[in-house]
Design a protein around this motif. Structure first.
Motif, PDB file in Angstrom:
ATOM      1  N   THR A  34      31.641  42.038  32.768  1.00 52.02           N
ATOM      2  CA  THR A  34      32.109  43.252  33.726  1.00 52.02           C
ATOM      3  C   THR A  34      31.921  42.457  35.406  1.00 52.02           C
ATOM      4  N   SER A  35      32.487  42.913  36.274  1.00 49.31           N
ATOM      5  CA  SER A  35      32.751  42.410  37.453  1.00 49.31           C
ATOM      6  C   SER A  35      32.486  43.549  38.541  1.00 49.31           C
ATOM      7  N   SER A  36      32.412  43.135  39.768  1.00 50.03           N
ATOM      8  CA  SER A  36      32.299  43.987  41.012  1.00 50.03           C
ATOM      9  C   SER A  36      33.421  43.778  41.967  1.00 50.03           C
ATOM     10  N   TYR A  37      33.348  44.317  42.882  1.00 44.26           N
ATOM     11  CA  TYR A  37      34.478  44.666  44.046  1.00 44.26           C
ATOM     12  C   TYR A  37      34.360  43.140  44.641  1.00 44.26           C
ATOM     13  N   ASP A  38      33.176  42.531  45.291  1.00 43.76           N
ATOM     14  CA  ASP A  38      33.037  41.231  45.742  1.00 43.76           C
ATOM     15  C   ASP A  38      33.434  40.160  44.886  1.00 43.76           C
ATOM     16  N   GLU A  39      33.075  40.315  43.469  1.00 42.56           N
ATOM     17  CA  GLU A  39      33.346  38.990  42.703  1.00 42.56           C
ATOM     18  C   GLU A  39      34.879  39.031  42.400  1.00 42.56           C
ATOM     19  N   ILE A  40      35.374  40.007  42.320  1.00 48.61           N
ATOM     20  CA  ILE A  40      36.913  39.932  42.033  1.00 48.61           C
ATOM     21  C   ILE A  40      37.571  39.438  43.233  1.00 48.61           C
ATOM     22  N   THR A  41      37.317  40.108  44.176  1.00 49.97           N
ATOM     23  CA  THR A  41      38.003  39.828  45.540  1.00 49.97           C
ATOM     24  C   THR A  41      37.786  38.179  46.014  1.00 49.97           C
ATOM     25  N   ALA A  42      36.607  37.891  45.935  1.00 45.48           N
ATOM     26  CA  ALA A  42      36.122  36.516  46.276  1.00 45.48           C
ATOM     27  C   ALA A  42      36.747  35.537  45.323  1.00 45.48           C
ATOM     28  N   TRP A  43      37.007  35.736  44.267  1.00 46.23           N
ATOM     29  CA  TRP A  43      37.726  34.918  42.969  1.00 46.23           C
ATOM     30  C   TRP A  43      39.130  35.031  43.313  1.00 46.23           C
ATOM     31  N   PHE A  44      39.929  35.914  43.694  1.00 41.75           N
ATOM     32  CA  PHE A  44      41.047  35.687  44.155  1.00 41.75           C
ATOM     33  C   PHE A  44      41.394  35.096  45.276  1.00 41.75           C
ATOM     34  N   SER A  45      40.571  35.171  46.647  1.00 41.23           N
ATOM     35  CA  SER A  45      40.552  34.348  47.643  1.00 41.23           C
ATOM     36  C   SER A  45      40.550  33.002  47.360  1.00 41.23           C
ATOM     37  N   GLU A  46      39.629  32.637  46.257  1.00 42.39           N
ATOM     38  CA  GLU A  46      39.377  31.272  46.154  1.00 42.39           C
ATOM     39  C   GLU A  46      40.339  30.726  45.462  1.00 42.39           C
ATOM     40  N   ARG A  47      40.935  31.367  44.494  1.00 41.85           N
ATOM     41  CA  ARG A  47      41.997  30.760  43.695  1.00 41.85           C
ATOM     42  C   ARG A  47      43.530  30.970  44.362  1.00 41.85           C
ATOM     43  N   ALA A  48      43.633  31.745  45.230  1.00 41.39           N
ATOM     44  CA  ALA A  48      44.914  31.837  46.155  1.00 41.39           C
ATOM     45  C   ALA A  48      44.916  30.783  47.298  1.00 41.39           C
ATOM     46  N   GLY A  49      43.490  30.256  47.807  1.00 39.63           N
ATOM     47  CA  GLY A  49      43.526  29.203  48.599  1.00 39.63           C
ATOM     48  C   GLY A  49      43.645  29.934  49.916  1.00 39.63           C
ATOM     49  N   ARG A  50      43.331  31.071  50.099  1.00 40.30           N
ATOM     50  CA  ARG A  50      43.208  31.850  51.219  1.00 40.30           C
ATOM     51  C   ARG A  50      42.234  33.142  51.644  1.00 40.30           C
ATOM     52  N   ASP A  51      41.880  33.511  52.630  1.00 36.11           N
ATOM     53  CA  ASP A  51      40.981  34.489  52.811  1.00 36.11           C
ATOM     54  C   ASP A  51      41.706  35.834  52.458  1.00 36.11           C
ATOM     55  N   LEU A  52      41.467  36.509  51.296  1.00 32.30           N
ATOM     56  CA  LEU A  52      42.189  37.720  51.068  1.00 32.30           C
ATOM     57  C   LEU A  52      41.313  38.918  51.533  1.00 32.30           C
ATOM     58  N   SER A  53      40.153  38.768  52.066  1.00 31.74           N
ATOM     59  CA  SER A  53      38.899  39.866  52.141  1.00 31.74           C
ATOM     60  C   SER A  53      39.647  41.186  53.080  1.00 31.74           C
ATOM     61  N   GLY A  54      40.107  40.995  54.125  1.00 33.08           N
ATOM     62  CA  GLY A  54      40.945  41.725  54.654  1.00 33.08           C
ATOM     63  C   GLY A  54      42.169  42.533  54.184  1.00 33.08           C
TER      64      GLY A  54
END
Length: 490
Positions: A455-475
């Motif tokens: 299972t996963s949380s908001y913080d985990e999935i959004t951080a993972w996508f940012s890391e794998r996309a190579g950019r900060d997607l948090s905003g």
């Protein structure tokens, strides 16, 4: 007080030493005797709570931020062994249950969820009878446990299950859990909670567990559950089906139904065996499910191989549908049996079942992606493009967001409403536009594959996508998932 025989005979508890052979429950004076079931001989699925095979079900349970009254982070359920008998004439469910679990803390008690409609007999931990309290839906077992210690908890129960209110204003369902129809047939749907209406459970999505379930009913009824049908026995007018779920599932993804069902078998192009369980009087509806292999092939092209060994669709007398793991539960309406809805529930087997939310605040995670993949399917089958469909969805998304709240901060009284479907689907489409098809679909495929059975949380999935996309997607994620209004689209 007069003792009585348990309707479901005392089966040998899995890996239980010193289990008593006497009945564990007492029937109220004058109560009708429910269905009696012949003993079923079966080898334990696992060699006690320390079996290394149970490590696949290790979880990190949390207290829910939306519905904290259900589930307990002190319990990590590993395996539920459920022997159930349903008497449709008496409307009585009897059960023997063995739960293998891990304690996540030092404590002097364990707590599970179990409906007060189900009376509990003696409770045993590692073969020794212990005290317990059943207060409302809280079953509190008095026993000393240590952090990371593993235990076997056994209990019997009996009663007439009743569904519980659902925290939603949706029109297609108002209750959750065990539902009994006028003819004695039954079915369940239980999101966000309601599994506790038919067994003792840590009823929270953060706690995944393995399951073995046997269901005994009078013929011509059949009991259907998740996973692989490994055995069917018939004797003295009774039919017992035994089901094995090989990969861990959250409690809301479990299903059970009893009724006069007809089985139709199918297979996907990739070799996945498919079962359609349809009530006999509606068996022609099996034809409406024929596009299932095509829908599965569509998703496998995007997401990779189907993540489980078996697949089934179970039709019930509901107006809703659920992505119950390996055995999808669908109401018998034109919409819920449509190819688009089947694709939606199939998509959840990657996004929601293989990896799901650890907190109900994050149901946007699975519903948004399943909705987007459903939209892609619809566009591939019709004369409009995915961009045109997204424009249409955007025309009412802001209204849905205003009514029920942002997708990741919704009103708890509006569970599962349109705001967690359409807004996140639009979000994924915008991210696809931003990243480009190649990278976007690489990540959409990799997320469940790399987080299988977790299972996963908001913080985990959004951080993972940012890391794998190579950019900060948090905003980007914050605007779409926590914003009060719909962000501008590209």
């Amino acid at each position: 007080m007069r003792r009585w025989l348990l309707a479901l005979p005392l089966l040998a508890l899995a890996a239980c030493s010193g289990a008593a052979e006497e009945p564990l429950l007492e029937r109220p004076a004058g109560a009708q005797a429910p269905l009696e079931v012949a003993p079923v001989a079966a080898e334990p699925a696992y060699d006690g709570p320390d079996d290394p095979a149970l490590d696949a079900a290790l979880s990190e349970p949390v207290e829910d931020s939306v519905y904290p009254r259900t589930g307990d982070p002190g319990v990590d359920a590993l395996h539920y062994d459920l022997d159930l008998a349903w008497d449709p004439a008496a409307e009585v469910l009897t059960g023997r249950q063995t739960l293998l679990l891990r304690s996540t803390e030092d404590d002097d008690e364990l707590q599970l969820d179990l409906s007060p409609e189900l009376r509990v007999g003696a409770v045993r931990v590692d073969g020794e009878e212990v005290d317990f309290r059943h207060e409302g839906k809280d079953l509190v077992v008095v026993t000393d446990v240590v952090v990371d210690g593993r235990y076997e908890l056994a209990l019997d129960f009996e009663g007439t299950p009743l569904p519980v209110p659902a925290p939603t204003t949706r029109g297609d369902f108002a209750t959750n859990g065990w539902t009994t129809m006028p003819d004695g047939s039954t079915w369940t749907m239980q999101e966000p909670h309601g599994a506790y209406t038919w067994y003792a459970v840590n009823d929270h999505p953060s706690d995944k567990a393995l399951y073995d379930i046997s269901v005994t009913v009078p013929e011509p009824f059949t009991g259907i559950a998740n996973g692989e049908l490994v055995d069917t026995t018939e004797a003295d007018g009774l039919r017992t089906t035994t089901w094995h779920l090989a990969e861990p599932a959250a409690s809301y993804l479990m299903t059970i139904a009893t009724g006069d069902y007809v089985l139709t078998e199918d297979e996907s192009a990739s070799g996945v065996p498919i079962q359609y369980w349809v009530p006999r009087e509606r068996q022609r509806l099996a034809r409406t499910l024929a596009p299932t292999p095509e829908g599965l092939a569509f998703l496998e092209e995007i997401l990779g191989p189907y993540p489980f060994d078996t697949l089934g669709i179970l039709l019930v007398d509901s107006e809703s549908g659920m992505e119950t793991q390996t055995m999808i539960t669908l109401g018998m309406t034109d919409y819920t049996t449509s190819p688009a809805v089947v694709v939606h529930e199939l998509a959840h087997h990657w996004w929601g079942d293989e990896v799901g939310p650890s907190d109900w605040r994050d149901m946007w995670m699975n519903e948004g992606m399943a909705m987007y993949l459903q939209g892609m399917w619809e566009a591939s089958q019709d004369d409009y493009t995915i961009d045109q469909l997204m424009d249409y969805w955007a025309s009412f998304e802001d209204e849905e967001r205003a009514a029920a709240g942002p997708p990741a901060a919704y009103d708890p009284a509006t569970f599962g409403e349109s705001n967690v479907y359409y807004g996140p689907a639009l979000m994924w489409h915008e991210l696809r536009r931003d990243l480009g098809d190649e990278l976007f679909f690489e990540l959409v495929r990799a997320w469940p594959a790399e987080h299988s059975n977790t299972t996963s949380s908001y913080d985990e999935i959004t951080a993972w996508f940012s890391e794998r996309a190579g950019r900060d997607l948090s905003g980007f994620f914050e605007a779409w998932l926590l914003g009060e209004t719909t962000p501008a689209r590209g």
